[in-house]
Write a protein that holds these residues in place. Structure first.
Motif, mmCIF file in Angstrom:
data_model
loop_
_atom_site.group_PDB
_atom_site.id
_atom_site.type_symbol
_atom_site.label_atom_id
_atom_site.label_comp_id
_atom_site.label_asym_id
_atom_site.label_seq_id
_atom_site.Cartn_x
_atom_site.Cartn_y
_atom_site.Cartn_z
ATOM 1 N N ASP A 30 29.993 42.313 28.281
ATOM 2 C CA ASP A 30 31.413 42.561 28.064
ATOM 3 C C ASP A 30 32.149 42.704 29.388
ATOM 4 O O ASP A 30 33.262 42.197 29.565
ATOM 5 C CB ASP A 30 31.584 43.824 27.215
ATOM 6 N N CYS A 31 31.526 43.383 30.337
ATOM 7 C CA CYS A 31 32.129 43.530 31.669
ATOM 8 C C CYS A 31 32.321 42.172 32.331
ATOM 9 O O CYS A 31 33.364 41.894 32.928
ATOM 10 C CB CYS A 31 31.241 44.402 32.554
ATOM 11 N N LYS A 65 32.599 39.273 30.891
ATOM 12 C CA LYS A 65 33.627 38.502 30.190
ATOM 13 C C LYS A 65 35.022 38.890 30.660
ATOM 14 O O LYS A 65 35.942 38.072 30.679
ATOM 15 C CB LYS A 65 33.510 38.721 28.681
ATOM 16 N N ARG A 66 35.203 40.158 31.057
ATOM 17 C CA ARG A 66 36.511 40.641 31.489
ATOM 18 C C ARG A 66 36.709 40.528 32.996
ATOM 19 O O ARG A 66 37.668 41.068 33.552
ATOM 20 C CB ARG A 66 36.685 42.101 31.056
ATOM 21 N N TRP A 67 35.789 39.827 33.680
ATOM 22 C CA TRP A 67 35.814 39.745 35.139
ATOM 23 C C TRP A 67 37.150 39.242 35.670
ATOM 24 O O TRP A 67 37.743 39.817 36.580
ATOM 25 C CB TRP A 67 34.695 38.812 35.598
ATOM 26 N N ARG A 122 40.014 39.454 34.607
ATOM 27 C CA ARG A 122 41.145 40.353 34.405
ATOM 28 C C ARG A 122 41.252 41.384 35.513
ATOM 29 O O ARG A 122 42.173 42.204 35.532
ATOM 30 C CB ARG A 122 41.001 41.067 33.059
ATOM 31 N N ILE A 124 39.102 43.807 36.228
ATOM 32 C CA ILE A 124 38.595 45.128 35.875
ATOM 33 C C ILE A 124 37.209 45.297 36.469
ATOM 34 O O ILE A 124 36.312 44.511 36.214
ATOM 35 C CB ILE A 124 38.535 45.298 34.344
ATOM 36 N N VAL A 161 33.456 46.173 37.300
ATOM 37 C CA VAL A 161 32.321 46.229 36.367
ATOM 38 C C VAL A 161 31.509 47.506 36.534
ATOM 39 O O VAL A 161 30.551 47.721 35.819
ATOM 40 C CB VAL A 161 31.388 45.009 36.548
#
Length: 205
Positions: free
Chosen positions: A183-184, A186-188, A190, A192, A194
């Motif tokens: 999930d981390c 996948k949001r790279w 954005r 955010i 990890v």
């Protein structure tokens, strides 16, 4: 840089001049995803000497025969150590070792390891690095590469800096799951980090 003289001739000259020790020029490496920690004794005006699009200089490499992999705008020789010959001439350590590895390392080391297979660096970032992996030789062989073992030594203060984030992280919290890591990642894009989202927030967060 070599003009009409061969790599062997220039390497021999450097070895003779230093009585077996060659002089290596500074090798500065920028990273677009990092902020320099300002502890490399590099003048502040030079921290972004290659331009903001290349990132800040936060590493100095020593005895490197490995080019830096910094994206499509990276010069072919970035990350390579150069042997200083004189004001007009220099050669890469990689070229010198390709020509005269046994003279530098001894034939036994060349046969056992295949040449010079390591380098050192000063590693100076103001903030933690993004999450990444260093594969073992076994795993790296799956994509035709060698592994990348590393060891770190944290020096005491090298020169004046703010030291706003003088530590790093190793690994993940023991209760981190594979799904949380995925999930981390996948949001790279954005932006955010990890490090903290790799577990569910608690009331104390």
């Amino acid at each position: 840089m070599m003009k009409d003289r061969s790599v062997r001739e220039l390497t021999t000259q450097a070895l003779e001049a230093g009585e077996g020790i060659v002089r290596l020029m500074p090798t500065w490496v920028p990273r677009v995803f990092c902020v320099p920690g300002r502890r490399l004794r590099l003048h502040p005006n030079d921290l972004y000497a290659l331009g903001g699009h290349r990132g800040g200089i936060d590493e100095r490499w020593f005895s490197s025969t490995t080019p830096a992999d910094n994206g499509p705008s990276t010069p072919e020789d970035e990350g390579l150590s150069y042997i200083y010959i004189d004001e007009q001439q220099r050669i890469t350590l990689r070229d010198a070792l390709a020509e005269m590895a046994s003279e530098f390392l001894g034939q036994e080391a060349v046969e056992k390891y295949g040449g010079w297979v390591m380098y050192s660096k000063f590693f100076d970032n103001m903030y933690p690095l993004p999450h990444h992996l260093h594969q073992t030789d076994e795993k790296a062989a799956d994509v035709g590469r060698t592994g990348k073992p590393e060891a770190y030594f944290f020096l005491q203060q090298y020169n004046f800096a703010l030291d706003t984030y003088p530590y790093t992280f190793f690994g993940l919290n023991p209760d981190t799951t594979k799904d949380q890591v995925a999930d981390c990642l996948k949001r790279w894009a954005r932006g955010i980090t990890v490090f903290w989202p790799c577990r569910k927030p608690t009331a104390g967060d």
